[in-house]
Motif scaffolding. Structure first.
Motif, PDB file in Angstrom:
ATOM      1  N   UNK A  88      12.083  37.043 -33.734  1.00  0.00           N
ATOM      2  CA  UNK A  88      11.948  35.590 -33.496  1.00  0.00           C
ATOM      3  C   UNK A  88      11.303  35.279 -32.139  1.00  0.00           C
ATOM      4  N   UNK A  89      11.397  36.243 -31.203  1.00  0.00           N
ATOM      5  CA  UNK A  89      10.927  35.901 -29.840  1.00  0.00           C
ATOM      6  C   UNK A  89       9.445  35.519 -29.827  1.00  0.00           C
ATOM      7  N   UNK A  90       8.556  36.370 -30.378  1.00  0.00           N
ATOM      8  CA  UNK A  90       7.151  35.930 -30.378  1.00  0.00           C
ATOM      9  C   UNK A  90       6.820  34.993 -31.541  1.00  0.00           C
ATOM     10  N   UNK A  91       7.523  35.143 -32.687  1.00  0.00           N
ATOM     11  CA  UNK A  91       7.058  34.477 -33.915  1.00  0.00           C
ATOM     12  C   UNK A  91       7.638  33.077 -34.099  1.00  0.00           C
ATOM     13  N   UNK A  92       8.945  32.957 -33.894  1.00  0.00           N
ATOM     14  CA  UNK A  92       9.618  31.712 -34.296  1.00  0.00           C
ATOM     15  C   UNK A  92       9.940  30.775 -33.129  1.00  0.00           C
ATOM     16  N   UNK A  93      10.398  31.346 -32.005  1.00  0.00           N
ATOM     17  CA  UNK A  93      10.916  30.476 -30.935  1.00  0.00           C
ATOM     18  C   UNK A  93       9.891  29.486 -30.382  1.00  0.00           C
ATOM     19  N   UNK A  94       8.605  29.879 -30.268  1.00  0.00           N
ATOM     20  CA  UNK A  94       7.649  28.862 -29.796  1.00  0.00           C
ATOM     21  C   UNK A  94       7.601  27.657 -30.746  1.00  0.00           C
ATOM     22  N   UNK A  95       7.797  27.914 -32.048  1.00  0.00           N
ATOM     23  CA  UNK A  95       7.740  26.826 -33.036  1.00  0.00           C
ATOM     24  C   UNK A  95       9.014  25.974 -32.981  1.00  0.00           C
ATOM     25  N   UNK A  96      10.175  26.620 -32.901  1.00  0.00           N
ATOM     26  CA  UNK A  96      11.416  25.824 -32.859  1.00  0.00           C
ATOM     27  C   UNK A  96      11.442  24.975 -31.589  1.00  0.00           C
ATOM     28  N   UNK A  97      10.900  25.537 -30.501  1.00  0.00           N
ATOM     29  CA  UNK A  97      10.881  24.739 -29.259  1.00  0.00           C
ATOM     30  C   UNK A  97       9.930  23.556 -29.399  1.00  0.00           C
ATOM     31  N   UNK A  98       8.772  23.820 -30.025  1.00  0.00           N
ATOM     32  CA  UNK A  98       7.787  22.728 -30.172  1.00  0.00           C
ATOM     33  C   UNK A  98       8.372  21.575 -30.993  1.00  0.00           C
ATOM     34  N   UNK A  99       9.085  21.919 -32.078  1.00  0.00           N
ATOM     35  CA  UNK A  99       9.587  20.871 -32.967  1.00  0.00           C
ATOM     36  C   UNK A  99      11.019  20.442 -32.649  1.00  0.00           C
ATOM     37  N   UNK A 100      11.627  21.056 -31.639  1.00  0.00           N
ATOM     38  CA  UNK A 100      12.975  20.625 -31.233  1.00  0.00           C
ATOM     39  C   UNK A 100      14.085  21.064 -32.170  1.00  0.00           C
ATOM     40  N   UNK A 101      13.891  22.214 -32.841  1.00  0.00           N
ATOM     41  CA  UNK A 101      14.957  22.730 -33.713  1.00  0.00           C
ATOM     42  C   UNK A 101      15.915  23.606 -32.917  1.00  0.00           C
ATOM     43  N   UNK A 102      17.195  23.503 -33.228  1.00  0.00           N
ATOM     44  CA  UNK A 102      18.143  24.462 -32.698  1.00  0.00           C
ATOM     45  C   UNK A 102      18.029  25.764 -33.473  1.00  0.00           C
ATOM     46  N   UNK A 103      18.579  26.832 -32.890  1.00  0.00           N
ATOM     47  CA  UNK A 103      18.531  28.152 -33.534  1.00  0.00           C
ATOM     48  C   UNK A 103      19.934  28.729 -33.539  1.00  0.00           C
ATOM     49  N   UNK A 104      20.400  29.137 -34.721  1.00  0.00           N
ATOM     50  CA  UNK A 104      21.690  29.827 -34.804  1.00  0.00           C
ATOM     51  C   UNK A 104      21.404  31.235 -35.318  1.00  0.00           C
ATOM     52  N   UNK A 105      21.716  32.224 -34.489  1.00  0.00           N
ATOM     53  CA  UNK A 105      21.295  33.601 -34.751  1.00  0.00           C
ATOM     54  C   UNK A 105      22.293  34.309 -35.650  1.00  0.00           C
ATOM     55  N   UNK A 106      21.835  34.716 -36.862  1.00  0.00           N
ATOM     56  CA  UNK A 106      22.771  35.439 -37.738  1.00  0.00           C
ATOM     57  C   UNK A 106      22.694  36.948 -37.506  1.00  0.00           C
ATOM     58  N   UNK A 107      23.805  37.619 -37.871  1.00  0.00           N
ATOM     59  CA  UNK A 107      23.969  39.071 -37.636  1.00  0.00           C
ATOM     60  C   UNK A 107      23.692  39.447 -36.177  1.00  0.00           C
ATOM     61  N   UNK A 108      24.284  38.735 -35.212  1.00  0.00           N
ATOM     62  CA  UNK A 108      24.026  39.061 -33.805  1.00  0.00           C
ATOM     63  C   UNK A 108      24.554  40.440 -33.420  1.00  0.00           C
ATOM     64  N   UNK A 109      25.469  40.989 -34.248  1.00  0.00           N
ATOM     65  CA  UNK A 109      25.985  42.341 -33.983  1.00  0.00           C
ATOM     66  C   UNK A 109      25.369  43.349 -34.954  1.00  0.00           C
ATOM     67  N   UNK A 110      24.263  42.963 -35.608  1.00  0.00           N
ATOM     68  CA  UNK A 110      23.615  43.846 -36.596  1.00  0.00           C
ATOM     69  C   UNK A 110      24.657  44.386 -37.580  1.00  0.00           C
ATOM     70  N   UNK A 111      25.505  43.479 -38.071  1.00  0.00           N
ATOM     71  CA  UNK A 111      26.549  43.789 -39.061  1.00  0.00           C
ATOM     72  C   UNK A 111      27.611  44.760 -38.533  1.00  0.00           C
ATOM     73  N   UNK A 112      27.738  44.859 -37.233  1.00  0.00           N
ATOM     74  CA  UNK A 112      28.771  45.731 -36.657  1.00  0.00           C
ATOM     75  C   UNK A 112      28.181  46.954 -35.976  1.00  0.00           C
ATOM     76  N   UNK A 113      26.894  47.200 -36.217  1.00  0.00           N
ATOM     77  CA  UNK A 113      26.238  48.351 -35.579  1.00  0.00           C
ATOM     78  C   UNK A 113      26.222  48.199 -34.055  1.00  0.00           C
ATOM     79  N   UNK A 114      26.130  46.946 -33.577  1.00  0.00           N
ATOM     80  CA  UNK A 114      26.083  46.708 -32.131  1.00  0.00           C
ATOM     81  C   UNK A 114      27.505  46.546 -31.553  1.00  0.00           C
ATOM     82  N   UNK A 115      28.372  47.457 -31.977  1.00  0.00           N
ATOM     83  CA  UNK A 115      29.705  47.589 -31.390  1.00  0.00           C
ATOM     84  C   UNK A 115      29.875  49.100 -31.189  1.00  0.00           C
ATOM     85  N   UNK A 116      31.024  49.497 -30.665  1.00  0.00           N
ATOM     86  CA  UNK A 116      31.169  50.947 -30.476  1.00  0.00           C
ATOM     87  C   UNK A 116      31.744  51.626 -31.717  1.00  0.00           C
ATOM     88  N   UNK A 117      31.918  50.865 -32.830  1.00  0.00           N
ATOM     89  CA  UNK A 117      32.699  51.418 -33.941  1.00  0.00           C
ATOM     90  C   UNK A 117      32.031  52.554 -34.692  1.00  0.00           C
TER      91      UNK A 117
END
Ligand code: NAP
Length: 349
Positions: free
Chosen positions: A222-251
């Motif tokens: 989203x950093x290069x592709x989407x965020x410039x567009x959401x900022x231009x049009x004033x959309x909020x962004x809610x990030x899904x799978x911020x933990x990559x389904x649990x991979x981004x934990x120590x489990x």
């Protein structure tokens, strides 16, 4: 048991816990709770009573921690629809007095029923699905109704190719009828998002105020592709799978633990997605998190929230303790330039 929330649930919220959703009037909590996994039918080895009680406790823990937003979709389960049914029952039995303090969202776009009107973005499907979601949720309205995914281009006689103005017209009707307060889109690429917003402007349709994309340390599309567009049009962004389904934990650092998402038959995280290359990165990220005095889960959430363009990190959970740990990430969401450099180097390695 009737639920009474902790009286201090907002007083204890950290500074900047509620963040403005783009240029709309809606404030969302920095951490929101999604009900994709663990809110449908009980998994093997669990009784319905214990499973339901765990779900209630997760929603209670979330609400008491200031997590006022619960995210659903028509197809969440398994089986499809069962997460809305369960959350609907809990909302009715335990949260009836707090409806105005909650943001409940749902979506339609993935396959929900047989035949050509049970998926994608036609008006026929979206509006019928919203009515069915409201019945399952036992609500008069949802706060956000999403087009869950964009249609593929038309090809031969296959479904797809719904004109954008039809999909967005259905969202507009949902809003104008009062069945949804706001409209949203999910997983639209940047160019499709710009098209969608321009279509709304051209046709005088209610504009989506929020975009729900996949975003985490291991997937930064989203950093290069989407965020410039959401900022231009004033959309909020809610990030899904911020933990990559649990991979981004120590489990998963010492194998796949019993009961984890990757170990369950119906989990979307499959063992073959947990590659040695990803684990090497996760191990190095875990060291950075420890040096910051955070768990890796907390650092991963803080990292998504470092961008003002990201309104909320949409977590999943299998137990209340995870929700509490994750909510505690927010007071320490700032990063030094050196930490960010270290993280970038790990991700590029
Ligand atoms: N719009 C879309 O197309 C779309 C697609 C996917 C998801 N979503 C939304 O995003 C939400 C979140 O997705 P997700 O569940 O994949 O999010 P996630 O936050 O990336 O992963 C959640 C999983 O991570 C583990 N976890 C969470 N906190 C933990 C902690 N502190 N320590 C250890 N493990 C922890 C749990 O796994 P275990 O079960 O192993 O304990 C939990 O089920 C969904 O519920 C849904 O609302 C939307």
């Amino acid at each position: 048991m009737t639920y009474t929330p902790a009286a201090a649930r907002y007083d204890n919220a950290p500074k900047n816990w509620f963040r403005r959703c783009g240029r709309s009037g809606l404030m969302l909590p920095a951490i929101s709770l999604g009900c994709w996994h663990n809110f449908g039918g009980p998994l093997e080895g669990h009784s319905e009573a214990d499973w339901h009680e765990n779900c209630r406790r997760m929603l209670f823990a979330a609400f008491d921690a200031g997590i006022t937003h619960f995210d659903l979709a028509n197809n969440y389960g398994p089986p499809p629809g069962s997460a809305e049914e369960r959350v609907g029952r809990i909302l009715k039995e335990d949260f009836a007095a707090y409806r105005d303090e909650l943001i409940i969202s749902t979506k339609a776009g993935y396959r929900m029923w047989d035949g050509p009107y049970g998926e994608w973005g036609s008006r026929k499907y979206l509006l019928a699905s919203l009515d069915a979601s409201l019945k399952r949720l036992k609500l008069d309205y949802v706060d956000i109704f999403y087009s869950h995914r964009p249609d593929p281009p038309a090809s031969g006689g296959a479904p797809g190719g719904t004109p954008l103005e039809e999909t967005l017209g259905a969202l507009d009707q949902a809003v104008r009828s009062g069945k949804a307060i706001y409209a949203g889109i999910s997983s639209y690429r940047g160019a499709a998002t710009a098209d969608a917003l321009a279509t709304c402007e051209r046709h005088g349709l209610a504009k989506p105020i929020i975009h729900q994309p996949n975003y985490n340390l291991l997937d930064r599309w989203i950093e290069p592709d989407l965020l410039p567009v959401t900022e231009r049009f004033g959309l909020g962004v809610i990030a899904f799978c911020p933990l990559a389904q649990g991979l981004l934990t120590d489990k998963y650092l010492a194998g796949i633990p019993e009961g984890s998402r990757a170990a369950t038959k119906t989990g979307f995280l499959r063992p073959n997605q947990i590659t040695p290359d990803k684990l090497n990165k996760v191990r190095a990220l875990n060291d950075v998190a420890q040096a910051r005095g955070q768990s890796l889960a907390q650092m991963a959430l803080a990292w998504t929230l470092r961008l003002p363009a990201v309104t909320s990190a949409l977590i999943g959970a299998s137990r209340p303790q995870q929700i509490l740990e994750n909510a505690a990430a927010v007071p320490k969401a700032d990063f030094s330039a050196e930490e960010l450099k270290k993280i970038d180097a790990i991700l590029k390695s």
